[in-house]
Design a protein around this motif. Sequence first.
Motif, PDB file in Angstrom:
ATOM      1  N   GLU A 363       0.819  -1.208   0.000  1.00  0.00           N
ATOM      2  CA  GLU A 363       0.000   0.000   0.000  1.00  0.00           C
ATOM      3  C   GLU A 363       0.857   1.265   0.000  1.00  0.00           C
ATOM      4  N   ALA A 364       2.069   1.169   0.542  1.00  0.00           N
ATOM      5  CA  ALA A 364       3.002   2.300   0.511  1.00  0.00           C
ATOM      6  C   ALA A 364       3.670   2.455  -0.854  1.00  0.00           C
ATOM      7  N   GLU A 465      -4.505  -2.189  -7.113  1.00  0.00           N
ATOM      8  CA  GLU A 465      -5.875  -2.617  -6.843  1.00  0.00           C
ATOM      9  C   GLU A 465      -6.072  -4.101  -7.134  1.00  0.00           C
ATOM     10  N   SER A 466      -5.426  -4.580  -8.196  1.00  0.00           N
ATOM     11  CA  SER A 466      -5.539  -6.000  -8.546  1.00  0.00           C
ATOM     12  C   SER A 466      -4.802  -6.878  -7.541  1.00  0.00           C
ATOM     13  N   ILE A 467      -3.689  -6.369  -7.021  1.00  0.00           N
ATOM     14  CA  ILE A 467      -2.956  -7.113  -5.983  1.00  0.00           C
ATOM     15  C   ILE A 467      -3.805  -7.184  -4.721  1.00  0.00           C
ATOM     16  N   ALA A 468      -4.453  -6.080  -4.385  1.00  0.00           N
ATOM     17  CA  ALA A 468      -5.332  -6.070  -3.214  1.00  0.00           C
ATOM     18  C   ALA A 468      -6.463  -7.071  -3.374  1.00  0.00           C
ATOM     19  N   GLY A 471      -5.690 -10.494  -2.190  1.00  0.00           N
ATOM     20  CA  GLY A 471      -5.262 -10.628  -0.805  1.00  0.00           C
ATOM     21  C   GLY A 471      -3.844 -10.196  -0.543  1.00  0.00           C
ATOM     22  N   PHE A 472      -3.301  -9.318  -1.398  1.00  0.00           N
ATOM     23  CA  PHE A 472      -1.939  -8.792  -1.248  1.00  0.00           C
ATOM     24  C   PHE A 472      -0.890  -9.912  -1.291  1.00  0.00           C
ATOM     25  N   VAL A 473      -1.184 -10.964  -2.023  1.00  0.00           N
ATOM     26  CA  VAL A 473      -0.215 -12.029  -2.285  1.00  0.00           C
ATOM     27  C   VAL A 473       0.624 -11.616  -3.493  1.00  0.00           C
ATOM     28  N   LEU A 474       1.923 -11.836  -3.432  1.00  0.00           N
ATOM     29  CA  LEU A 474       2.838 -11.366  -4.476  1.00  0.00           C
ATOM     30  C   LEU A 474       3.426 -12.482  -5.328  1.00  0.00           C
TER      31      LEU A 474
END
Length: 528
Positions: A363-364, A465-468, A471-474
């Motif tokens: 998010e940063a 937004e798509s990463i969010a 579930g913020f998985v990379l």
Amino acid sequence: MARGRKAGSDGARKSAKAQPSIQATLWAAADKLRGNMDAAEYKHVALGLIFLKYISDRFEERKTQALADPEEAILADERDLYIGDNVFWVPESARWDYLKANATSEKPTIGALIDQAMLDLEAENSSLKGVLTKNYARPELDQVKLGGVINLFSNLTFKDAHHGQDVLGRVYEYFLGQFAIAEGKRGGQFYTAGCVVRLLVEMLQPFKGRVYDPCCGSGGMFVQSERFVEAHNGQRNDVSIFGQESNPTTWRLAKMNLAIRGIEANLGPKWADTFHEDLHPGLKADFVLANPPFNDSGWSSEVVRTGSRWVYGVPPASNANFAWVQHFIHHLAPHGTAGFVLANGSLSSQQSGEGDIRRKIIEADLVDCIVSLPGQLFFTTQIPVCLWFLSRDKSNGLVRDVKLRDRRGETLFIDARSLGSMETRTLKVLTEADIGRVAETYHAWRETGGRYADEAGFCASVRTESIAAKGFVLTPGRYVGTAAAEEDDEGFAERMGRLTAELRGQVEEGARLDAHIRAALAGVGYGW
């Protein structure tokens, strides 16, 4: 495309072509001489002698040059002549010819002479104080074999266009790699696979500014890349190096490894644990390059888990992954970038608050690029690993004379798991073509002059937004998709007809070979 990239690749290719002969020969002979000595102990014996041989050769080369010049000849025995040219002053007791002459005496004393040579070198060169190995006279080290090692290394002369640094660098690096293999898991504490280092360097291009590695091992991030060495030698004042290492013997290895490359570095006045005693507390680096210990559970204490570094959340005591990530961020300059290796679990873990820390970092808008690596790239672990690239500033601008795109709110994912070639039965390496493909993809995405396009199964540029939404998985595989299957215009009937014909031919060929074998056996009295 950033300037200078091709030259570096050419240099790496030349290095790769030049590598195995002399290094492998020296290793085979030296390894035989070590007998039953543990590799972890012998490492310091062999590498200390290589270092001693190099600085002695370098000293003698400079002395020969001085004696050939009438104006310098009167200064040939003056210490300042050598120090001024970044050559270590070598007292007579530490010169290789003196040691070689005493290597095979009837009463073996070579170990004591080497110890004294190391002490005299440290006394004459303050940058080596406390660095050199000084236990060659210990009883368990066979003095006759030690003399044999001296004679063996005498056949290697460190002289070339780069004052022996290219030859020495390849020999030293080869020995480090072989010791990493011999030591198994422990070897990973001081050595990072060269192809992984080259990939990190190709992507970050840390050729101007402050470079920092807070878990530097034997200094591989600074010296394993031929391009880094070339750039550093070309513009020495453009690069400042800072590092730290907690293991005392590995810290000494790093000091020697950098010294033989002629690279000045601030590794702190001593070895120290980065989390408990940060030796560079005020440093803001332009580049962070690191391969921290994977999933380290012994990093924490109550004192360490407080402080200004944990902006995005206190890391769990059970795993140091996000302690390292936040330490890197803490030391990044306003326009700084970081590239480092982590275990794949860091991309998706939700345990002990790790998911929350990762979410806040995303998010940063700090995550620039994630690269999934193939397995078997490391001597010491089969744990799947990845590369993280963080950037303090993803906006458009000018960095290293290259104009950058505005990539705020975007992250590049590269799935490189299908790349690499097996070098041995258990070890895979990334080829120069593999490294080039990944690095060029990143630079095409980041730089205005590049032509970037998503490639199914390999790379994708993804909005935050798509990463969010995931579930913020990379994990790159979640974003790059799968490569399109090749089109097949052959119908079912044609395919079955073709395959049936092939099978019929194979059956007929099998029957022919069976008949031939039976006839051959019958000819020697074993027919049926």
